[in-house]
Design a protein around this motif. Structure first.
Motif, short mmCIF file in Angstrom:
data_model
loop_
_atom_site.label_atom_id
_atom_site.label_comp_id
_atom_site.label_asym_id
_atom_site.label_seq_id
_atom_site.Cartn_x
_atom_site.Cartn_y
_atom_site.Cartn_z
N LEU A 184 0.82 -1.22 0.00
CA LEU A 184 0.00 0.00 0.00
C LEU A 184 0.85 1.27 0.00
O LEU A 184 0.32 2.36 -0.15
N GLU A 212 -6.66 7.08 1.87
CA GLU A 212 -7.18 5.80 1.37
C GLU A 212 -6.27 4.61 1.68
O GLU A 212 -6.74 3.61 2.21
N ASP A 214 -7.13 1.49 4.12
CA ASP A 214 -7.04 0.10 3.65
C ASP A 214 -6.17 -0.73 4.57
O ASP A 214 -6.47 -1.90 4.85
N TRP A 215 -5.08 -0.14 5.04
CA TRP A 215 -4.19 -0.87 5.95
C TRP A 215 -4.89 -1.12 7.28
O TRP A 215 -4.76 -2.20 7.86
N GLU A 223 -8.06 -1.57 7.70
CA GLU A 223 -9.00 -2.65 7.44
C GLU A 223 -8.27 -4.00 7.42
O GLU A 223 -8.77 -5.00 7.95
N TYR A 224 -7.09 -4.03 6.85
CA TYR A 224 -6.32 -5.27 6.79
C TYR A 224 -5.88 -5.71 8.18
O TYR A 224 -5.96 -6.89 8.52
#
Length: 96
Positions: free
Chosen positions: A64, A73, A77-78, A80-81
């Protein structure tokens, strides 16, 4: 399930809800600050999950490009991971 895992999972869930709420309110938060907080969540997840989890988290962080060019963003995303990895650890604890 270890208490540390429950607390860490609860904390990142609450953190992500707060982040979403700040977006709704159009509050600007520096992605560098967000990345710093997520690093602590990732470190905690790596301690609880071991070397495989640490490797997957580091790989996603690199993919990412969170360190070189943090923006909202990829940082989201990180997050969420990291939450997904913690949930997988929790599910494994419940099943095993």
């Amino acid at each position: 399930m270890p208490a540390g895992l429950v607390e860490l999972l609860g904390s990142i869930r609450q953190w992500r809800r707060s982040l979403g709420r700040s977006g709704e309110l159009r509050v600007t938060i520096d992605p560098l600050v967000l990345r710093g907080v997520l690093s602590k969540f990732a470190d905690g997840a790596a301690k609880l999950g071991g070397s495989q989890v640490a490797f997957r988290l580091a790989s996603m962080r690199q993919q990412l490009d969170v360190d070189r060019a943090p923006s909202w963003e990829p940082v989201n995303d990180w997050a969420e991971y990291i939450q997904a990895e913690l949930e997988e650890l929790a599910n494994a604890q419940i099943a095993g």
